[in-house]
Every structure is written in C-alpha cells, then in structure tokens.
Design an enzyme around this catalytic site. Structure first.
Site, mmCIF file in Angstrom:
data_model
loop_
_atom_site.group_PDB
_atom_site.id
_atom_site.type_symbol
_atom_site.label_atom_id
_atom_site.label_comp_id
_atom_site.label_asym_id
_atom_site.label_seq_id
_atom_site.Cartn_x
_atom_site.Cartn_y
_atom_site.Cartn_z
ATOM 1 N N LYS A 51 22.081 14.680 70.238
ATOM 2 C CA LYS A 51 20.711 14.907 69.781
ATOM 3 C C LYS A 51 19.665 14.585 70.848
ATOM 4 C CE LYS A 51 21.076 14.888 64.842
ATOM 5 N NZ LYS A 51 22.000 14.181 63.984
HETATM 6 N N1 GLU Z 1 26.528 14.338 59.048
HETATM 7 C C1 GLU Z 1 27.610 14.800 59.872
HETATM 8 C C2 GLU Z 1 27.076 15.204 61.223
HETATM 9 O O1 GLU Z 1 25.881 15.377 61.368
HETATM 10 C C3 GLU Z 1 28.328 15.971 59.264
HETATM 11 C C4 GLU Z 1 29.189 15.557 58.160
HETATM 12 C C5 GLU Z 1 30.070 16.644 57.598
HETATM 13 O O2 GLU Z 1 29.752 17.836 57.741
HETATM 14 O O3 GLU Z 1 31.064 16.299 56.982
HETATM 15 O O4 GLU Z 1 27.856 15.328 62.144
#
Ligand code: GLU
Length: 297
Positions: free
Chosen positions: A271
C-alpha cells in the site's frame, strides 16, 4: 413440495482501509465484480478494519472513491468488521468451551528466544524450527501443554495473552482430510488442505481483537459468500479457513485465488507504493479502461 431455494451466488471484495488501493486491489475488485456479474450474483464489500489504529475513515472513503471510479457498484450496507466483534468473540468462546483454543502467553520476542534456545540445544544436527507457509515461526507447544489450573492462574494474575487454535485437537475434531475447490490462476481442482503446516494459529490477539483467520471465516458465512476471489498470497491460508469452517459448522465457498500484480522490482505491491496507487494513476489522467488494461483484464 417447493424445492429449496438455490442460494444466489455472492462474492466479496474485502480490503483493509489502512492505506490506498493499488493495482493489485483493482484486479481483485474487478475480478470479483466481473464474476458476480457473469454468475448473476451479488457483489459485496467488506471493510477489514479490525486494526483500529491503522484503519481510518479517510482510507475507507478513498476505497469507495476508487471503486466508484473503476465503475463498480456494490450492495449497501457495507459490512465493517469493527462492528461485528461480538460475532467473532462468540465463535472464539465456542472454540474455547470445546477445548479447541488455549491462552497463549508468549510474546513474539519470547517465541524467538525459545526457538533460538531449542535450535542451539539441537546442535549442528538439530533441524531448524518449523515455519508456517508465510515464513513465520510456528508457535511453540509450551502454552498448549499447560494445565487448566495454570492457565486460569496466569489469566487471573492478569498475564497478557492471545488465544490460539489447538491445531492437533482441531484436526481430530474435524476428522478425515479437508479440502477445497479451487478454480483460480494457480493449482486448480480439489486441493487437499494442509492446516497442520500452520501450527497453532492465532484466533484472538492480545492487542487487537480477533484475527484475520477467525473474522474472515465468520464473515464469509455471515455474508453468504459462495465464491471467494482473492490473491494467490492467501492460497495457503485457505487450509486454516477450512478447519474453522468445519469446526464452526459453516459452509465452504468455492475459491479462486488470482495471480498477483508485481511491482517493477518483481515484488508484491504494497500500500505504500505511491506509483501504483489508483488515486495517483487517476490524478495522472488514467481512465478505468486503462486500469483494466494495466491489470491484464
Ligand atoms: N483483507 C485482506 C487483504 O486486504 C483480504 C482478505 C480476503 O480476501 O480473504 O489482503
């Protein structure tokens, strides 16, 4: 008799609002939305915002702006994990009551020190301490082996603790082998789960409630997710999710783990990389069609 309703396909994009979306997120969101469209299904959004320190309303708003700019539309209300801590706690309490989770008292530093001591004691022939599929040291069995009395005493004394899954017991309880249906960009077919490779995963942290594994499992079921479309970096985590789904009596979705978009240095995007951030690309005049091309759709 009226035949039972066939569940409508439901897919979700589940970002953490702790930074700006990049091209890797765009691929994930677009694939989810495209597949939901192709299946005549629902496209849902979930904010994985349990980490209240790093997740902010500004980042959440930026995600909505980026997704809308990509031309996506999603069902409201959006599920926010921070609003469902009770559901994760109930799942944890269920596992504790069944003797499948134990309080884990070691800090990261203590785990490292313990492993160093054990490896040194093993001498040159000693095998290196096992690591999980993400490369982290597996949690030592020290706390798992404590008696119930000792656990209670330490908790009563206010010793900081997380909660971990007793993987061996959990697997016994699941009985037989676990698998999932994989349709993504890597290995496909019926994949044999290998949860033991993870060891005693954390379910509840001492500093932040609920873990990724527990909340994602509870949420996918709560949102009626039939198809999980996410990056290949989470392929092996599916083994843990299958265990938790089985223990908690939750349905297993079909999985599609998609290729990852790599940065110029060949590494996974993070990010903090401004050059591949969607809002930066937008500010430079890119269109959503350009983004689709950039991610190979
Ligand atoms: N929140 C997770 C991420 O941003 C993704 C979780 C999922 O898709 O299981 O990598």
């Amino acid at each position: 008799m009226i035949p039972p309703a066939i569940q409508r396909p439901a897919l979700r994009f589940a970002p953490s609002p702790n930074g700006l979306l990049h091209l890797g997120h765009a691929l994930s969101a677009l694939l989810n939305a495209d597949m939901a469209g192709a299946l005549g299904g629902r496209f849902l959004l979930r904010m994985e915002d349990i980490d209240v320190i790093r997740c902010t309303p500004e980042f959440e708003q930026a995600i909505y702006d980026d997704l809308a700019w990509l031309g996506l539309d999603w069902e409201r209300p959006v599920r926010r994990q921070s609003e469902h801590l009770d559901a994760y706690r109930a799942a944890l309490d269920d596992l504790i009551a069944r003797g499948l989770a134990y309080p884990a008292f070691m800090t990261r530093g203590e785990v490292k020190a313990h492993v160093a001591t054990m490896e040194a004691a093993g001498g040159k022939q000693g095998a290196p301490w096992p690591r999980d599929p993400d490369g982290a040291l597996r949690y030592p069995p020290v706390d798992r082996e404590r008696s119930g009395d000792e656990r209670r005493r330490m908790i009563d004394e206010g010793t900081r603790h997380a909660w971990r899954l007793d993987m061996l017991r959990a697997l016994k309880e699941c009985g037989g082998t676990l698998s999932w249906t994989e349709t993504g960009d890597g290995e496909t077919g019926i994949i044999a789960a290998d949860p033991a490779a993870w060891g005693d995963v954390v379910l509840w942290r001492s500093d932040a409630p609920s873990s990724y594994h527990l909340s994602v499992t509870v949420d996918d079921a709560a949102q009626g997710i039939t198809h999980v479309v996410r990056g290949l970096d989470l392929f092996h985590a599916t083994s843990v999710h299958r265990v938790l789904q089985t223990l908690l009596g939750l349905p297993a979705p079909v999985y599609y783990h998609h290729r990852l978009i790599l940065g110029p240095d060949g590494r996974k995007l993070s990010k903090s990389e401004g050059d591949t951030g969607l809002s930066a690309l937008r500010a430079e005049g890119a269109t959503s069609a350009d983004i689709r091309r950039l991610v190979g759709l």
